[in-house]
Write a protein that holds these residues in place. Sequence first.
Motif, mmCIF file in Angstrom:
data_model
loop_
_atom_site.group_PDB
_atom_site.id
_atom_site.type_symbol
_atom_site.label_atom_id
_atom_site.label_comp_id
_atom_site.label_asym_id
_atom_site.label_seq_id
_atom_site.Cartn_x
_atom_site.Cartn_y
_atom_site.Cartn_z
ATOM 1 N N ARG A 105 55.125 52.540 37.394
ATOM 2 C CA ARG A 105 56.295 51.939 36.723
ATOM 3 C C ARG A 105 57.877 52.641 36.594
ATOM 4 N NH1 ARG A 105 55.663 51.421 30.107
ATOM 5 N NH2 ARG A 105 55.632 54.000 30.576
ATOM 6 N N MET A 106 57.567 54.038 36.953
ATOM 7 C CA MET A 106 58.769 54.873 36.827
ATOM 8 C C MET A 106 59.651 54.540 38.172
ATOM 9 S SD MET A 106 59.133 58.705 36.733
ATOM 10 C CE MET A 106 57.819 59.048 38.121
ATOM 11 N N ARG A 107 58.876 54.214 39.262
ATOM 12 C CA ARG A 107 59.500 53.880 40.616
ATOM 13 C C ARG A 107 59.692 52.436 40.854
ATOM 14 N NH1 ARG A 107 61.709 58.413 40.963
ATOM 15 N NH2 ARG A 107 60.395 60.355 40.884
ATOM 16 N N PHE A 108 59.381 51.556 40.306
ATOM 17 C CA PHE A 108 59.285 50.086 40.281
ATOM 18 C C PHE A 108 60.682 49.824 40.456
ATOM 19 C CE2 PHE A 108 59.937 45.829 38.868
ATOM 20 C CZ PHE A 108 59.170 44.919 39.946
ATOM 21 N N PRO A 109 61.576 49.014 41.447
ATOM 22 C CA PRO A 109 60.596 48.154 42.318
ATOM 23 C C PRO A 109 60.318 48.967 43.583
ATOM 24 C CG PRO A 109 63.022 47.783 42.464
ATOM 25 C CD PRO A 109 63.099 48.591 41.384
ATOM 26 N N ASP A 110 60.528 50.097 43.960
ATOM 27 C CA ASP A 110 60.162 50.944 45.147
ATOM 28 C C ASP A 110 58.732 51.272 44.849
ATOM 29 O OD1 ASP A 110 63.030 50.710 46.128
ATOM 30 O OD2 ASP A 110 63.431 52.628 44.933
ATOM 31 N N ARG A 111 58.151 51.390 45.861
ATOM 32 C CA ARG A 111 56.782 51.997 45.771
ATOM 33 C C ARG A 111 56.613 53.543 45.769
ATOM 34 N NH1 ARG A 111 52.370 49.115 49.590
ATOM 35 N NH2 ARG A 111 53.244 46.909 49.357
ATOM 36 N N ALA A 112 55.724 53.654 45.029
ATOM 37 C CA ALA A 112 55.625 55.032 44.346
ATOM 38 C C ALA A 112 54.950 55.968 45.463
ATOM 39 C CB ALA A 112 54.580 55.142 43.088
ATOM 40 N N ILE A 113 54.124 55.273 46.398
ATOM 41 C CA ILE A 113 53.458 56.046 47.589
ATOM 42 C C ILE A 113 54.543 56.619 48.681
ATOM 43 C CG2 ILE A 113 51.630 56.055 49.189
ATOM 44 C CD1 ILE A 113 50.186 53.958 47.617
ATOM 45 N N PRO A 114 54.735 57.679 48.989
ATOM 46 C CA PRO A 114 55.334 58.224 49.929
ATOM 47 C C PRO A 114 55.212 57.565 51.201
ATOM 48 C CG PRO A 114 55.228 60.024 48.375
ATOM 49 C CD PRO A 114 54.221 58.788 47.963
ATOM 50 N N LYS A 115 56.214 57.513 52.274
ATOM 51 C CA LYS A 115 55.945 57.177 53.537
ATOM 52 C C LYS A 115 54.891 58.230 54.273
ATOM 53 C CE LYS A 115 60.031 54.207 54.556
ATOM 54 N NZ LYS A 115 61.302 54.134 55.374
ATOM 55 N N GLY A 116 54.216 57.598 54.982
ATOM 56 C CA GLY A 116 52.975 58.579 55.720
ATOM 57 C C GLY A 116 51.739 58.898 54.980
ATOM 58 N N VAL A 168 52.975 67.547 52.588
ATOM 59 C CA VAL A 168 54.246 67.650 51.933
ATOM 60 C C VAL A 168 54.909 69.295 52.447
ATOM 61 C CG1 VAL A 168 53.715 65.942 50.426
ATOM 62 C CG2 VAL A 168 53.251 68.371 49.752
ATOM 63 N N LEU A 169 54.048 70.032 52.744
ATOM 64 C CA LEU A 169 54.442 71.235 52.935
ATOM 65 C C LEU A 169 54.766 71.628 54.378
ATOM 66 C CD1 LEU A 169 51.995 73.354 50.809
ATOM 67 C CD2 LEU A 169 54.510 73.155 50.345
ATOM 68 N N SER A 170 54.542 70.880 55.199
ATOM 69 C CA SER A 170 54.504 70.778 56.712
ATOM 70 C C SER A 170 56.092 70.579 57.209
ATOM 71 C CB SER A 170 53.820 69.874 57.367
ATOM 72 O OG SER A 170 54.325 68.489 57.260
ATOM 73 N N ASP A 171 56.575 70.936 58.143
ATOM 74 C CA ASP A 171 57.942 71.052 58.860
ATOM 75 C C ASP A 171 58.263 69.435 59.086
ATOM 76 O OD1 ASP A 171 58.068 73.643 58.671
ATOM 77 O OD2 ASP A 171 57.685 73.983 60.609
ATOM 78 N N SER A 172 57.215 68.816 59.336
ATOM 79 C CA SER A 172 57.314 67.407 59.788
ATOM 80 C C SER A 172 57.670 66.473 58.367
ATOM 81 C CB SER A 172 56.164 66.789 60.618
ATOM 82 O OG SER A 172 55.073 66.816 59.517
ATOM 83 N N TRP A 173 57.380 67.013 57.314
ATOM 84 C CA TRP A 173 57.659 66.217 56.162
ATOM 85 C C TRP A 173 59.305 66.074 55.803
ATOM 86 C CZ3 TRP A 173 55.496 63.009 52.835
ATOM 87 C CH2 TRP A 173 56.143 62.852 51.644
ATOM 88 N N LYS A 174 59.574 64.736 55.796
ATOM 89 C CA LYS A 174 61.074 64.311 55.498
ATOM 90 C C LYS A 174 61.395 63.841 54.130
ATOM 91 C CE LYS A 174 61.767 65.644 59.764
ATOM 92 N NZ LYS A 174 62.431 67.053 59.913
ATOM 93 N N GLY A 175 60.326 63.656 53.394
ATOM 94 C CA GLY A 175 60.660 63.093 52.066
ATOM 95 C C GLY A 175 61.448 63.959 51.090
ATOM 96 N N GLU A 176 62.055 62.786 50.302
ATOM 97 C CA GLU A 176 62.983 63.395 49.457
ATOM 98 C C GLU A 176 62.392 64.228 48.196
ATOM 99 O OE1 GLU A 176 65.279 60.232 47.937
ATOM 100 O OE2 GLU A 176 66.452 60.082 49.826
ATOM 101 N N ALA A 177 62.885 64.652 47.406
ATOM 102 C CA ALA A 177 62.470 65.503 46.252
ATOM 103 C C ALA A 177 61.524 64.816 45.402
ATOM 104 C CB ALA A 177 63.550 66.350 45.367
ATOM 105 N N SER A 178 62.196 63.474 45.152
ATOM 106 C CA SER A 178 61.420 62.693 44.345
ATOM 107 C C SER A 178 60.101 62.226 44.943
ATOM 108 C CB SER A 178 62.087 61.358 44.051
ATOM 109 O OG SER A 178 62.538 60.805 45.304
ATOM 110 N N ALA A 179 60.057 61.884 46.393
ATOM 111 C CA ALA A 179 58.958 61.909 46.941
ATOM 112 C C ALA A 179 57.712 62.746 46.802
ATOM 113 C CB ALA A 179 59.336 61.278 48.535
ATOM 114 N N THR A 180 58.191 63.966 47.153
ATOM 115 C CA THR A 180 57.533 65.084 47.161
ATOM 116 C C THR A 180 56.567 65.450 45.678
ATOM 117 O OG1 THR A 180 58.935 66.274 48.896
ATOM 118 C CG2 THR A 180 57.345 67.732 47.579
#
Length: 219
Positions: A105-116, A168-180
Amino acid sequence: MREVFQQSLDEVRERLVEISGLVGEAIEKATTAFGTSDVALAEEVIDNDTIIDEKAVALDELAIDILARQQPVATDLRMVVSALRISASLERMGDIAEHIAQLTRMRFPDRAIPKGLKSTFTKMGEIDVDLARKLTTLLETRDLALAEAIRNEDDKLDELHVSVFEKVLSDSWKGEASATIDATLASRYHERFGDHAVSIAKKMVYLATGDWTADSIED
C-alpha cells in the motif's frame, strides 16, 4: 466434569486450527498483493488482521479460564500452556502478513519489490504460503513429519533471506534508499514468518513427546 473439560480442550485445538487457517489466507493474499501491487488485496489483508487478533484474544481467554477452573495437570496442562504460546505466534504471523500488505500500500502505484529481486521474493512468498498450510495441517493432525518439513522449508527461506542482504550490500546494487529499505524489511518479514512457524512446530513436538530438547526439529 471430565467430559466438559475434554470438550474445552477440543475447542482450544479447533480454534488454533481456525486461526492458523486465517493466517494462511492472510499471507497468501499479502504475498500476492506484494508481487502484483494489488492495493485492494493489500487493504483486505490489513482490514482482516483485526479478526485474527480478536480470535487470538478469545482463545487466550478460553485457555486462561480452563487453567483457572479445571487446574489441568501433566499432558493437559502442557496442551493449554502451549496453546497460549502458539496463539501468540499465530497472532504475530498475522501481523507480519499485514506488514507485507502495508509495504504494498505504501508504494502503490509503484511496485514494492525492487528490481532484480522479483524472483527471490516470489519464492519467499511461495515458501511462506506453504509453511502456513503445513502448519495448519500439523495443528489439525499432529503429524510430526510435518514439523520436520516445516524446519526444512524454513532453511530454504533463511538462505533466500541471506541472498537478499548480499544483493543489497553488493557493489552492483543500484537501488535507491527506499528500495533498499523495502527489500530489507520485506525479506525480514518473510524470514520471521518462517521462524514463527518453526517455533509452533517445536511446541507441537513438545506436546507429543514431552521433550523440549527433542532432536526431531531445531531452529
